[in-house]
Write an enzyme that holds these catalytic residues in place. Structure first.
Site, PDB file in Angstrom:
ATOM      1  N   ARG A  59      40.609  50.340  46.301  1.00  0.00           N
ATOM      2  CA  ARG A  59      41.515  49.737  47.301  1.00  0.00           C
ATOM      3  C   ARG A  59      41.936  50.807  48.296  1.00  0.00           C
ATOM      4  NH1 ARG A  59      46.876  47.032  45.100  1.00  0.00           N
ATOM      5  NH2 ARG A  59      45.578  45.207  44.724  1.00  0.00           N
ATOM      6  N   ARG A 173      58.409  50.467  40.508  1.00  0.00           N
ATOM      7  CA  ARG A 173      57.457  49.340  40.599  1.00  0.00           C
ATOM      8  C   ARG A 173      56.762  49.443  41.944  1.00  0.00           C
ATOM      9  NH1 ARG A 173      54.585  45.656  38.784  1.00  0.00           N
ATOM     10  NH2 ARG A 173      55.281  43.950  37.451  1.00  0.00           N
ATOM     11  N   LYS A 174      55.872  48.475  42.236  1.00  0.00           N
ATOM     12  CA  LYS A 174      55.245  48.449  43.556  1.00  0.00           C
ATOM     13  C   LYS A 174      56.279  48.217  44.648  1.00  0.00           C
ATOM     14  CE  LYS A 174      52.905  44.736  44.771  1.00  0.00           C
ATOM     15  NZ  LYS A 174      52.150  43.442  44.785  1.00  0.00           N
ATOM     16  N   GLY A 428      45.434  32.904  41.818  1.00  0.00           N
ATOM     17  CA  GLY A 428      44.875  32.626  40.493  1.00  0.00           C
ATOM     18  C   GLY A 428      45.857  32.656  39.345  1.00  0.00           C
ATOM     19  N   CYS A 433      49.519  36.866  44.418  1.00  0.00           N
ATOM     20  CA  CYS A 433      48.875  37.718  45.427  1.00  0.00           C
ATOM     21  C   CYS A 433      48.378  36.895  46.617  1.00  0.00           C
ATOM     22  CB  CYS A 433      47.703  38.459  44.804  1.00  0.00           C
ATOM     23  SG  CYS A 433      48.153  39.407  43.344  1.00  0.00           S
ATOM     24  N   GLY A 434      48.012  35.638  46.373  1.00  0.00           N
ATOM     25  CA  GLY A 434      47.539  34.768  47.460  1.00  0.00           C
ATOM     26  C   GLY A 434      48.661  34.039  48.175  1.00  0.00           C
TER      27      GLY A 434
HETATM   28 FE1  SRM Z   1      48.510  41.578  43.945  1.00  0.00          FE
HETATM   29  C1  SRM Z   1      48.591  42.750  40.787  1.00  0.00           C
HETATM   30  C2  SRM Z   1      45.202  41.718  44.002  1.00  0.00           C
HETATM   31  C3  SRM Z   1      48.581  41.172  47.302  1.00  0.00           C
HETATM   32  C4  SRM Z   1      51.754  40.511  43.723  1.00  0.00           C
HETATM   33  N1  SRM Z   1      47.140  42.205  42.634  1.00  0.00           N
HETATM   34  C5  SRM Z   1      47.378  42.691  41.387  1.00  0.00           C
HETATM   35  C6  SRM Z   1      46.117  43.264  40.777  1.00  0.00           C
HETATM   36  C7  SRM Z   1      46.080  44.724  41.090  1.00  0.00           C
HETATM   37  C8  SRM Z   1      46.041  43.039  39.264  1.00  0.00           C
HETATM   38  C9  SRM Z   1      44.843  43.696  38.631  1.00  0.00           C
HETATM   39  O1  SRM Z   1      44.906  44.889  38.300  1.00  0.00           O
HETATM   40  O2  SRM Z   1      43.838  43.021  38.474  1.00  0.00           O
HETATM   41  C10 SRM Z   1      45.049  42.448  41.559  1.00  0.00           C
HETATM   42  C11 SRM Z   1      43.713  43.108  41.755  1.00  0.00           C
HETATM   43  C12 SRM Z   1      42.607  42.099  41.576  1.00  0.00           C
HETATM   44  C13 SRM Z   1      41.332  42.528  42.195  1.00  0.00           C
HETATM   45  O3  SRM Z   1      40.422  42.982  41.458  1.00  0.00           O
HETATM   46  O4  SRM Z   1      41.188  42.360  43.389  1.00  0.00           O
HETATM   47  C14 SRM Z   1      45.818  42.114  42.826  1.00  0.00           C
HETATM   48  N2  SRM Z   1      47.162  41.584  45.394  1.00  0.00           N
HETATM   49  C15 SRM Z   1      45.827  41.546  45.209  1.00  0.00           C
HETATM   50  C16 SRM Z   1      45.093  41.284  46.500  1.00  0.00           C
HETATM   51  C17 SRM Z   1      43.731  41.964  46.571  1.00  0.00           C
HETATM   52  C18 SRM Z   1      44.936  39.762  46.683  1.00  0.00           C
HETATM   53  C19 SRM Z   1      43.947  39.379  47.756  1.00  0.00           C
HETATM   54  O5  SRM Z   1      42.889  38.849  47.359  1.00  0.00           O
HETATM   55  O6  SRM Z   1      44.178  39.623  48.924  1.00  0.00           O
HETATM   56  C20 SRM Z   1      46.144  41.783  47.501  1.00  0.00           C
HETATM   57  C21 SRM Z   1      46.010  43.262  47.772  1.00  0.00           C
HETATM   58  C22 SRM Z   1      47.007  43.734  48.777  1.00  0.00           C
HETATM   59  C23 SRM Z   1      46.797  45.158  49.180  1.00  0.00           C
HETATM   60  O7  SRM Z   1      45.920  45.383  50.022  1.00  0.00           O
HETATM   61  O8  SRM Z   1      47.488  46.032  48.651  1.00  0.00           O
HETATM   62  C24 SRM Z   1      47.410  41.510  46.705  1.00  0.00           C
HETATM   63  N3  SRM Z   1      49.932  41.027  45.294  1.00  0.00           N
HETATM   64  C25 SRM Z   1      49.729  40.819  46.613  1.00  0.00           C
HETATM   65  C26 SRM Z   1      50.858  40.143  47.180  1.00  0.00           C
HETATM   66  C27 SRM Z   1      50.966  39.619  48.613  1.00  0.00           C
HETATM   67  C28 SRM Z   1      51.670  40.510  49.592  1.00  0.00           C
HETATM   68  O9  SRM Z   1      51.872  41.701  49.332  1.00  0.00           O
HETATM   69  O10 SRM Z   1      52.007  39.980  50.634  1.00  0.00           O
HETATM   70  C29 SRM Z   1      51.761  39.950  46.152  1.00  0.00           C
HETATM   71  C30 SRM Z   1      53.115  39.209  46.226  1.00  0.00           C
HETATM   72  C31 SRM Z   1      54.124  39.959  47.032  1.00  0.00           C
HETATM   73  C32 SRM Z   1      54.856  41.014  46.251  1.00  0.00           C
HETATM   74  O11 SRM Z   1      54.226  41.900  45.674  1.00  0.00           O
HETATM   75  O12 SRM Z   1      56.071  40.955  46.245  1.00  0.00           O
HETATM   76  C33 SRM Z   1      51.171  40.510  44.970  1.00  0.00           C
HETATM   77  N4  SRM Z   1      49.944  41.654  42.520  1.00  0.00           N
HETATM   78  C34 SRM Z   1      51.196  41.100  42.597  1.00  0.00           C
HETATM   79  C35 SRM Z   1      51.850  41.228  41.317  1.00  0.00           C
HETATM   80  C36 SRM Z   1      53.284  40.764  40.979  1.00  0.00           C
HETATM   81  C37 SRM Z   1      54.238  41.862  41.316  1.00  0.00           C
HETATM   82  C38 SRM Z   1      55.525  41.819  40.539  1.00  0.00           C
HETATM   83  O13 SRM Z   1      56.526  42.376  41.030  1.00  0.00           O
HETATM   84  O14 SRM Z   1      55.550  41.293  39.427  1.00  0.00           O
HETATM   85  C39 SRM Z   1      50.930  41.872  40.464  1.00  0.00           C
HETATM   86  C40 SRM Z   1      51.135  42.244  38.996  1.00  0.00           C
HETATM   87  C41 SRM Z   1      51.869  43.526  38.830  1.00  0.00           C
HETATM   88  O15 SRM Z   1      52.074  44.299  39.766  1.00  0.00           O
HETATM   89  O16 SRM Z   1      52.255  43.767  37.679  1.00  0.00           O
HETATM   90  C42 SRM Z   1      49.743  42.118  41.248  1.00  0.00           C
HETATM   91 FE1  SF4 Z   2      46.781  36.745  39.782  1.00  0.00          FE
HETATM   92 FE2  SF4 Z   2      46.778  38.473  41.800  1.00  0.00          FE
HETATM   93 FE3  SF4 Z   2      44.759  38.407  40.089  1.00  0.00          FE
HETATM   94 FE4  SF4 Z   2      45.104  36.437  41.870  1.00  0.00          FE
HETATM   95  S1  SF4 Z   2      44.578  38.590  42.302  1.00  0.00           S
HETATM   96  S2  SF4 Z   2      44.609  36.182  39.761  1.00  0.00           S
HETATM   97  S3  SF4 Z   2      47.328  36.264  41.863  1.00  0.00           S
HETATM   98  S4  SF4 Z   2      46.876  38.996  39.680  1.00  0.00           S
END
Ligand code: SRM
Ligand code: SF4
Length: 502
Positions: A59, A173-174, A428, A433-434
């Site tokens: 990333r 956290r993030k 998902g 994230c979506g």
């Molecule tokens: Fe996300 C965790 C993908 C935007 C909330 N997110 C993950 C992980 C890293 C989990 C993992 O290790 O598998 C996902 C990676 C999957 C993969 O292989 O791609 C993942 N998040 C994404 C992306 C790629 C979704 C997308 O297809 O676009 C986005 C990457 C953004 C970037 O470039 O950095 C993405 N994630 C978001 C957003 C949207 C936003 O930022 O506007 C959110 C909700 C907003 C927020 O964070 O407040 C989001 N992601 C999470 C969370 C829940 C966070 C929490 O506080 O609990 C997780 C789980 C965690 O962090 O424990 C997570």
């Molecule tokens: Fe869940 Fe984020 Fe993985 Fe989508 S990319 S399945 S919302 S953790």
């Protein structure tokens, strides 16, 4: 007692694995100590994928979504070596992730990235994510503030100019930051831990600040006003630093489900939080301007649009669910050089924009074969579909999302004529994230019991509003089996979005 992640961070800083990359490359992914492989490598943006073990995801950080043709070429080269296994996704944070990556190639990949000014540092785990801004900054006559240098300045402060900055590698956290300079809230300010939105205070243009927005499986909140206004200069960087220091030093760490910034604001109250933040600043923190300037509906930037620079245009291309392959990167790089100024922008809708295209080159650009895949004028449902990674690569996923999202809009478009774009977001799992909560129709993956079996399903969110007066949508239908979604979505599109049956 400290949770597992706090122990991992306290034992060894995430960035420390950088010194071990050559070693990891030699011993192979199976032999990397588990904590380093599954957690600490994320501090360098390298994500172990249990769904595709041995094929890592990388990333990047693409501040403001700004890319050059050279960078596109380098990214294309990186994934090209993995053949069918290599691909890239534009993310919902205006960023890029690539897949198929072998750990043995990382040293070489990192030197290639450095040579073209790209970094993946601090893009995962307890770090500040990609910083977002208007994808048409500097191009529009109605723009209020060109935020490109500010976004870069904040990223440089957090990452020490991309070299990595241990000051901010152990947050609770993030953390998400957005800086909006336009009138349409292109960044979804309300869902960031800190967001800057344009506002006039006593006739001077600067930013009001909102804090604490976030989504998690446990709780989703829109950001609230900090009652603060800053100038569009170093003050923005200083305020981000101060908030991050407060969060780092006082944020809640015991329970990861209660660690995002808003939980600290809840505990302290926003007045005390503001006071503590202000005390660290090298300037007096002014109270907020009475109103912000977010007064447009959100745009999707697709199609051809004249820029403020006479004779030049930006051209928004629709990238279905953000998915790109090596050849797409090469072609986009060529198009950016041939028709524009060699620059490409990414959007939080997972699309991209070619910029500085002269009027006389438009016709030839629009006739390029790539534009039959990445269209400037997709149908109204297709053009607004957004999807997270889903089960293809993400271990948290409860359902497959990207392919399903595309298949569903294709099926709905066959069935219905939809008079205007309807933003359908797929995610998902409840991590969101979506961003289903910002969509007209949001779909969150879940598992459902049907006919005695567990099957893929979705919760349906409605009422998300973006742009001015943004607010979050809420769940109105729970646990709908995916094979029953199409008729429900068709009914919603007919009743609430003016769709008619073909
Ligand atoms: Fe996300 C965790 C993908 C935007 C909330 N997110 C993950 C992980 C890293 C989990 C993992 O290790 O598998 C996902 C990676 C999957 C993969 O292989 O791609 C993942 N998040 C994404 C992306 C790629 C979704 C997308 O297809 O676009 C986005 C990457 C953004 C970037 O470039 O950095 C993405 N994630 C978001 C957003 C949207 C936003 O930022 O506007 C959110 C909700 C907003 C927020 O964070 O407040 C989001 N992601 C999470 C969370 C829940 C966070 C929490 O506080 O609990 C997780 C789980 C965690 O962090 O424990 C997570
Ligand atoms: Fe869940 Fe984020 Fe993985 Fe989508 S990319 S399945 S919302 S953790």
């Amino acid at each position: 007692m400290a949770n597992k992640f706090e122990t991992v961070k306290a034992t060894k800083d995430g960035l420390a694995v950088r010194a071990e990359l050559e070693h990891f490359a030699q011993i192979g992914w199976e032999n990397i100590p588990e904590e380093d492989r599954d957690l600490r490598l994320k501090w360098l943006g390298i994500f172990f994928r249990p769904v595709t073990p041995g094929e890592f995801m990388l990333r990047f950080r693409i501040p403001h979504g700004l890319l050059t043709s050279q960078q596109l070429q380098v990214i294309g080269d990186i994934i090209n070596r993995y053949g069918d296994r290599g691909n890239g996704d534009i993310t919902t944070r205006q960023n890029l992730q690539v897949r198929g990556i072998k750990i043995e190639d990382i040293p070489d990949i990192f030197s290639k990235l450095e040579s073209c000014g790209l970094t993946s540092v601090q893009s995962g785990m307890d770090n500040v994510r990609n910083i977002t801004g208007s994808p048409v900054a500097g191009l529009e006559k109605d723009e209020l503030i060109d935020t490109r240098d500010l976004v870069q300045g904040v990223q440089d402060m957090i990452t020490n100019g991309g070299r990595g900055n241990p000051e901010f590698t152990n947050l609770p956290r993030k953390f998400n930051i957005a800086i909006e300079g336009s009138r349409d809230n292109s960044v979804h300010a309300e869902i960031n831990d800190v967001a800057f939105v344009p506002a006039y205070r006593e006739g001077i243009l600067g930013f009001n600040v909102v804090v604490g927005g976030f989504f998690s499986s446990r709780r989703c909140e829109a950001a609230i006003p900090l009652d603060a206004w800053v100038q569009p200069d170093q003050q923005v960087v200083d305020l981000c630093r101060s908030i991050l220091e407060i969060y780092r030093d006082h944020g809640l760490r015991a329970n990861r489900q209660k660690s995002r910034l808003m939980w600290l604001i809840d505990e302290w109250g926003v007045a005390k939080f503001r006071e503590e933040v202000a005390a660290k600043l090298p300037f007096p923190l002014l109270t907020a301007a009475p109103k912000d300037e977010l007064d447009w509906d959100k745009r999707d930037h697709l199609g051809v649009h004249p820029q403020k620079q006479a004779g030049l245009n930006y051209v928004g291309l629709h990238v279905p669910v953000g998915r790109l392959y090596a050849n797409d990167f090469f072609e986009l790089s060529r198009l950016a050089d041939t028709y524009g100024s060699g620059e490409v922008r990414l959007t939080v809708e997972q699309n991209l924009i070619l910029v500085n295209v002269p009027d006389e080159k438009l016709e030839a650009l629009l006739a390029e074969p790539l534009l039959t895949k990445f269209r400037v004028d997709p149908h109204n449902l297709q053009r607004s579909v957004v999807s997270c990674t889903g089960a293809q690569f993400c271990k948290f996923a409860l359902i497959e999302t990207k392919n399903r999202a595309l298949a569903m809009v294709a099926a709905l478009e066959k069935e219905l004529t939809v008079p205007k774009p309807v933003r359908i977001h797929w995610t998902g799992c409840p991590n969101s994230c979506g961003q289903p909560q910002v969509a007209d129709i949001g779909l969150m993956g879940t598992k459902v019991r049907k006919d005695g079996k567990t099957v893929d399903g979705a919760d349906v969110y409605l009422g998300g509003k973006v742009g001015k007066d943004a607010h979050l949508g809420t769940c109105v239908h729970k646990s709908i089996p995916c094979d029953e979604l199409q008729p429900l979505l068709a009914q919603i599109l007919i009743e609430q979005f003016g769709a008619v049956r073909r």
